[in-house]
Design a protein around this motif. Structure first.
Motif, PDB file in Angstrom:
ATOM      1  N   MET A 151       0.849  -1.198   0.000  1.00 58.55           N
ATOM      2  CA  MET A 151       0.000   0.000   0.000  1.00 58.55           C
ATOM      3  C   MET A 151       0.882   1.244   0.000  1.00 58.55           C
ATOM      4  SD  MET A 151      -2.857   1.182   2.826  1.00 58.55           S
ATOM      5  CE  MET A 151      -3.885  -0.261   2.505  1.00 58.55           C
ATOM      6  N   ARG A 152       0.541   2.235  -0.826  1.00 55.23           N
ATOM      7  CA  ARG A 152       1.309   3.463  -0.911  1.00 55.23           C
ATOM      8  C   ARG A 152       1.240   4.218   0.409  1.00 55.23           C
ATOM      9  NH1 ARG A 152      -0.067   8.611  -1.719  1.00 55.23           N
ATOM     10  NH2 ARG A 152      -2.255   8.056  -2.072  1.00 55.23           N
ATOM     11  N   PRO A 153       2.379   4.739   0.907  1.00 57.61           N
ATOM     12  CA  PRO A 153       2.351   5.487   2.162  1.00 57.61           C
ATOM     13  C   PRO A 153       1.440   6.710   2.059  1.00 57.61           C
ATOM     14  CG  PRO A 153       4.613   4.985   1.506  1.00 57.61           C
ATOM     15  CD  PRO A 153       3.741   4.626   0.354  1.00 57.61           C
ATOM     16  N   THR A 154       0.767   7.026   3.135  1.00 63.04           N
ATOM     17  CA  THR A 154      -0.073   8.214   3.204  1.00 63.04           C
ATOM     18  C   THR A 154       0.783   9.390   3.644  1.00 63.04           C
ATOM     19  OG1 THR A 154      -2.011   6.884   3.787  1.00 63.04           O
ATOM     20  CG2 THR A 154      -2.096   9.227   4.320  1.00 63.04           C
ATOM     21  N   ARG A 155       0.768  10.440   2.855  1.00 63.29           N
ATOM     22  CA  ARG A 155       1.564  11.621   3.197  1.00 63.29           C
ATOM     23  C   ARG A 155       0.923  12.333   4.389  1.00 63.29           C
ATOM     24  NH1 ARG A 155       6.562  11.865   1.890  1.00 63.29           N
ATOM     25  NH2 ARG A 155       6.354  14.041   2.552  1.00 63.29           N
ATOM     26  N   ALA A 203       7.885   6.704   6.896  1.00 62.40           N
ATOM     27  CA  ALA A 203       8.507   7.054   5.619  1.00 62.40           C
ATOM     28  C   ALA A 203       7.854   8.255   4.961  1.00 62.40           C
ATOM     29  CB  ALA A 203       8.450   5.851   4.676  1.00 62.40           C
ATOM     30  N   ALA A 204       6.637   8.560   5.333  1.00 63.46           N
ATOM     31  CA  ALA A 204       5.903   9.638   4.667  1.00 63.46           C
ATOM     32  C   ALA A 204       5.436  10.692   5.657  1.00 63.46           C
ATOM     33  CB  ALA A 204       4.704   9.051   3.925  1.00 63.46           C
ATOM     34  N   ALA A 252       0.648  17.153   1.730  1.00 65.10           N
ATOM     35  CA  ALA A 252      -0.048  16.330   2.715  1.00 65.10           C
ATOM     36  C   ALA A 252      -1.427  15.871   2.252  1.00 65.10           C
ATOM     37  CB  ALA A 252      -0.190  17.105   4.022  1.00 65.10           C
ATOM     38  N   GLU A 253      -1.705  14.601   2.541  1.00 69.90           N
ATOM     39  CA  GLU A 253      -3.061  14.067   2.446  1.00 69.90           C
ATOM     40  C   GLU A 253      -3.753  14.154   3.810  1.00 69.90           C
ATOM     41  OE1 GLU A 253      -3.086  10.198   0.016  1.00 69.90           O
ATOM     42  OE2 GLU A 253      -0.976  10.526   0.567  1.00 69.90           O
ATOM     43  N   VAL A 254      -2.928  14.098   4.859  1.00 64.18           N
ATOM     44  CA  VAL A 254      -3.425  14.165   6.240  1.00 64.18           C
ATOM     45  C   VAL A 254      -2.592  15.195   6.992  1.00 64.18           C
ATOM     46  CG1 VAL A 254      -3.804  12.890   8.385  1.00 64.18           C
ATOM     47  CG2 VAL A 254      -4.091  11.732   6.177  1.00 64.18           C
ATOM     48  N   LEU A 255      -3.281  16.035   7.760  1.00 66.99           N
ATOM     49  CA  LEU A 255      -2.618  17.039   8.591  1.00 66.99           C
ATOM     50  C   LEU A 255      -3.009  16.792  10.036  1.00 66.99           C
ATOM     51  CD1 LEU A 255      -1.076  19.758   9.015  1.00 66.99           C
ATOM     52  CD2 LEU A 255      -3.265  20.907   8.605  1.00 66.99           C
ATOM     53  N   LEU A 256      -2.012  16.619  10.896  1.00 70.33           N
ATOM     54  CA  LEU A 256      -2.252  16.494  12.338  1.00 70.33           C
ATOM     55  C   LEU A 256      -1.773  17.766  13.002  1.00 70.33           C
ATOM     56  CD1 LEU A 256      -3.084  14.830  14.836  1.00 70.33           C
ATOM     57  CD2 LEU A 256      -0.757  13.906  14.880  1.00 70.33           C
ATOM     58  N   LEU A 257      -2.663  18.415  13.755  1.00 71.12           N
ATOM     59  CA  LEU A 257      -2.364  19.709  14.367  1.00 71.12           C
ATOM     60  C   LEU A 257      -2.322  19.614  15.883  1.00 71.12           C
ATOM     61  CD1 LEU A 257      -4.690  22.229  12.480  1.00 71.12           C
ATOM     62  CD2 LEU A 257      -2.203  22.107  12.322  1.00 71.12           C
ATOM     63  N   PRO A 297      -3.645  21.026  -1.966  1.00 71.57           N
ATOM     64  CA  PRO A 297      -4.543  20.428  -2.963  1.00 71.57           C
ATOM     65  C   PRO A 297      -4.836  18.952  -2.743  1.00 71.57           C
ATOM     66  CG  PRO A 297      -2.355  20.819  -3.895  1.00 71.57           C
ATOM     67  CD  PRO A 297      -2.373  21.488  -2.552  1.00 71.57           C
ATOM     68  N   ARG A 298      -3.973  18.252  -1.997  1.00 72.03           N
ATOM     69  CA  ARG A 298      -4.162  16.815  -1.797  1.00 72.03           C
ATOM     70  C   ARG A 298      -4.790  16.485  -0.448  1.00 72.03           C
ATOM     71  NH1 ARG A 298       1.476  13.989  -2.757  1.00 72.03           N
ATOM     72  NH2 ARG A 298       0.137  12.147  -2.678  1.00 72.03           N
ATOM     73  N   LEU A 299      -5.048  17.502   0.366  1.00 69.94           N
ATOM     74  CA  LEU A 299      -5.492  17.275   1.734  1.00 69.94           C
ATOM     75  C   LEU A 299      -6.891  16.667   1.779  1.00 69.94           C
ATOM     76  CD1 LEU A 299      -4.613  17.738   4.707  1.00 69.94           C
ATOM     77  CD2 LEU A 299      -5.856  19.915   4.608  1.00 69.94           C
ATOM     78  N   ARG A 300      -7.040  15.617   2.594  1.00 68.54           N
ATOM     79  CA  ARG A 300      -8.338  14.953   2.745  1.00 68.54           C
ATOM     80  C   ARG A 300      -8.798  14.841   4.196  1.00 68.54           C
ATOM     81  NH1 ARG A 300      -8.118  16.326  -1.524  1.00 68.54           N
ATOM     82  NH2 ARG A 300      -8.455  15.253  -3.499  1.00 68.54           N
TER      83      ARG A 300
END
Length: 324
Positions: A1-5, A34-35, A52-57, A71-74
């Protein structure tokens, strides 16, 4: 599975900054190693958002213009429960938001019980007397049989209800849905709580801040409480009219209050709440467990990250329409 950024952004000014270190995050999220990018500066945020696809704040960050900057954030994961500031600029519809609801439960139960016991045992009154060296005995009985009205039956309110019920209190709950709760003798919904204010010994505010809850407890609601009643706020400061509360503590129309959520934070040194009689203030740290909060929060986030990668529904999901 591709790593999630995944990009983790920690605001150095946040009270959580010391708990959410890069070393701790990488150890807690081995699948993302890795990502995973980590930052504490505005430049690091911009670089992280770009991929980033995922942002942790942890703490606040400027999140305007996300469609262009990210643009890739989900998905945005927030390491606190209150998300009102995140919802003010509307998030793009494709971006899910989760918070740390439930992470406070053990400490919330203890703090709510502590605050109610303080009020029942006249601790704010004694603290006020102590400022002037006044010996003022005021004995009290136990809380068993007394009535607590809890506004908000989410994680915080539910924790408070359990702790107070175990002490023998009669607990009335109030929520948007009015769903039954095992630790509540009587559930009300919406404005239905007002009918029970005259029989309330302690009013516990455990609500999130939303347009519907801001200013919910004002002068009119406080005047429905009996003179011997106390107020506890473990929700958000803006829900309670603190000036109206202070007026009623000043002239004895209410007996006491314990506030962990304040109208302005930090509370300025010259604010009247510092010298209001029969009021005990804790600086919005009553529900925070420094040893357990970050591990518990990261464990929940890691479980959500695995769900995200598997295309499964996320837990602790915020409904933007409700604000929590």
């Amino acid at each position: 599975m591709r790593p999630t950024r995944l990009h983790v952004q920690v605001n150095p000014a946040s009270s959580l900054a010391e708990a959410f270190t890069e070393a701790r995050l990488r150890a807690a999220l081995p699948e993302a190693e890795a990502a995973l990018s980590f930052g504490t500066t505005p430049d690091a945020l911009e670089a992280g958002l770009a991929e980033a696809e995922v942002l942790l704040l942890a703490g606040h960050a400027p999140l305007h213009d996300l469609p262009r900057r990210a643009p890739r954030l989900r998905w945005i994961g927030y390491t606190s429960a209150g998300v009102e500031w995140l919802l003010k600029p509307a998030l793009p519809p494709q971006v899910a938001l989760t918070n740390a609801s439930g992470t406070h439960i053990p400490k919330a139960a203890e703090y709510a019980l502590l605050a109610v016991l303080m009020l029942n045992n006249q601790i704010p009154f004694f603290a006020t007397a102590a400022r002037t060296g006044r010996w003022a005995p005021k004995p009290a009985g136990t809380v068993a049989g007394r009535t607590a009205l809890i506004l908000g039956m989410g994680a915080l309110g539910g924790a408070a209800a359990g702790a107070l019920t175990r002490q023998g209190m009669h607990v009335i709950g109030n929520s948007h849905s009015g769903r039954p709760h095992p630790d509540v003798a009587l559930m009300t919904r919406g404005d239905g709580f007002r009918a029970h204010l005259p029989e309330t010994d302690v009013l516990v505010i455990a609500l999130p801040l939303t347009p519907a809850t801001e200013g919910l407890v004002g002068a009119a609601e406080l005047d429905l409480l009996p003179r011997h009643a106390g107020v506890v706020n473990i929700g958000r400061g803006e829900i309670l009219d603190a000036e109206a509360l202070a007026d009623r503590l000043d002239d004895g129309r209410l007996a006491g209050a314990v506030l962990d959520a304040l109208p302005v934070e930090p509370l300025p040194p010259d604010h009247r709440l510092w010298t209001t009689p029969n009021l005990f203030v804790t600086p919005h740290c009553g529900l925070y467990d420094p040893a357990e909060y970050a591990p518990r929060c990261l464990e929940a986030f890691r479980a959500n990250l695995l769900r995200f990668r598997a295309g499964e529904p996320l837990h602790q999901l915020v409904d933007p329409g409700r604000g929590y």
